[in-house]
Design a protein around this motif. Structure first.
Motif, short mmCIF file in Angstrom:
data_model
loop_
_atom_site.label_atom_id
_atom_site.label_comp_id
_atom_site.label_asym_id
_atom_site.label_seq_id
_atom_site.Cartn_x
_atom_site.Cartn_y
_atom_site.Cartn_z
N LEU A 8 0.83 -1.20 0.00
CA LEU A 8 0.00 0.00 0.00
C LEU A 8 0.87 1.25 0.00
N ALA A 9 1.90 1.24 0.81
CA ALA A 9 2.79 2.41 0.87
C ALA A 9 3.46 2.64 -0.48
N THR A 10 3.85 1.57 -1.16
CA THR A 10 4.47 1.71 -2.47
C THR A 10 3.47 2.29 -3.47
N ALA A 11 2.24 1.82 -3.42
CA ALA A 11 1.21 2.35 -4.33
C ALA A 11 0.97 3.83 -4.08
N LEU A 12 0.92 4.22 -2.82
CA LEU A 12 0.72 5.63 -2.50
C LEU A 12 1.90 6.48 -2.96
N ALA A 13 3.09 5.92 -2.89
CA ALA A 13 4.28 6.67 -3.29
C ALA A 13 4.23 7.07 -4.76
N CYS A 14 3.63 6.25 -5.56
CA CYS A 14 3.55 6.54 -6.99
C CYS A 14 2.64 7.73 -7.28
N ALA A 15 1.75 8.06 -6.35
CA ALA A 15 0.81 9.15 -6.57
C ALA A 15 1.34 10.49 -6.06
N ALA A 16 2.45 10.49 -5.35
CA ALA A 16 2.96 11.72 -4.76
C ALA A 16 4.36 12.01 -5.29
N PRO A 17 4.74 13.29 -5.40
CA PRO A 17 6.06 13.62 -5.91
C PRO A 17 7.18 13.19 -4.97
N ALA A 18 6.96 13.20 -3.67
CA ALA A 18 7.95 12.75 -2.69
C ALA A 18 7.18 12.15 -1.53
N TRP A 19 7.58 10.97 -1.10
CA TRP A 19 6.82 10.29 -0.07
C TRP A 19 7.76 9.52 0.84
N ALA A 20 7.62 9.74 2.14
CA ALA A 20 8.35 8.96 3.12
C ALA A 20 7.33 8.43 4.12
N VAL A 21 7.48 7.19 4.49
CA VAL A 21 6.55 6.54 5.40
C VAL A 21 7.28 6.21 6.70
N PRO A 22 6.72 6.65 7.83
CA PRO A 22 7.36 6.30 9.10
C PRO A 22 7.16 4.82 9.41
N LEU A 23 8.22 4.17 9.83
CA LEU A 23 8.16 2.77 10.24
C LEU A 23 8.62 2.68 11.68
N ASN A 24 7.82 2.05 12.50
CA ASN A 24 8.19 1.81 13.90
C ASN A 24 8.58 0.34 14.02
N GLY A 25 9.82 0.06 13.66
CA GLY A 25 10.28 -1.32 13.55
C GLY A 25 10.03 -1.81 12.14
N LEU A 26 10.63 -2.94 11.80
CA LEU A 26 10.53 -3.46 10.44
C LEU A 26 9.70 -4.73 10.33
N LYS A 27 9.28 -5.28 11.45
CA LYS A 27 8.52 -6.52 11.43
C LYS A 27 7.25 -6.35 10.60
N GLY A 28 7.02 -7.29 9.71
CA GLY A 28 5.81 -7.28 8.90
C GLY A 28 5.84 -6.30 7.74
N GLN A 29 6.98 -5.70 7.46
CA GLN A 29 7.08 -4.72 6.37
C GLN A 29 7.60 -5.33 5.07
N GLY A 30 7.85 -6.63 5.05
CA GLY A 30 8.33 -7.28 3.84
C GLY A 30 9.78 -6.97 3.53
N LEU A 31 10.57 -6.68 4.55
CA LEU A 31 11.96 -6.28 4.35
C LEU A 31 12.96 -7.33 4.84
N ASN A 32 12.51 -8.54 5.09
CA ASN A 32 13.38 -9.59 5.64
C ASN A 32 14.63 -9.83 4.81
N ALA A 33 14.58 -9.61 3.52
CA ALA A 33 15.73 -9.87 2.65
C ALA A 33 16.92 -8.96 2.96
N ILE A 34 16.68 -7.84 3.64
CA ILE A 34 17.80 -6.94 3.96
C ILE A 34 18.31 -7.16 5.38
#
Length: 148
Positions: A8-34
């Motif tokens: 959802l955050a990625t989809a919203l980013a495409c609609a805005a010229p600049a977008w940053a999303v606050p994350l409180n921890g990374l669990k459940g964000q789909g970032l395990n590969a990093i």
């Protein structure tokens, strides 16, 4: 505050010229590969180094340990049409309006396991020696024991 899913955050980013999303921890964000430990030349026996896990980012430099639980993921930093593997974060946000001077690029240059920390230390702004140490030692590579 509800967490946005990564999709959802990625989809919203495409609609805005600049977008940053606050994350409180990374669990459940789909970032395990990093997840893993990183250091200059992949040598995690020395400082500076950083670790990424469910709880966020942990930085070690100058004998200090700083845990960045709240970070900003800059979803549109690389442009609205970007489809590569690089991710961009502001690991030391100061406030909702100030993401801080350090930019963290994960999978920098489309290279898995490479992190680049860059800084924009504005004239007249107090420079944190900890952040200077982190940025001067960049780039970081995934540590040998943690390579996937």
């Amino acid at each position: 505050m509800k967490k946005l899913s990564f999709g959802l955050a990625t989809a919203l980013a495409c609609a805005a010229p600049a977008w940053a999303v606050p994350l409180n921890g990374l669990k459940g964000q789909g970032l395990n590969a990093i997840y893993g430990s990183y250091a200059p030349r992949g040598d995690c026996t020395a400082e500076p180094r950083l670790s990424i896990d469910d709880s966020g980012f942990t930085f070690r430099a100058n004998g200090r340990v700083v845990k960045s639980v709240r970070v900003e993921q800059a979803l549109s930093y690389l442009g609205p049409d970007y489809r590569g593997i690089s991710l961009v974060f502001f690991p030391f946000p100061v406030s909702d309006d100030d993401f801080g001077p350090v930019v963290m690029k994960v999978n920098d240059g489309e290279r898995r396991g490479v992190i680049r920390l860059e800084a924009d230390f504005a004239p007249g702004r107090r420079v944190d020696p900890f952040q200077v140490a982190l940025t001067r030692s960049s780039p970081y590579s995934r540590c040998a024991a943690a390579k996937r």
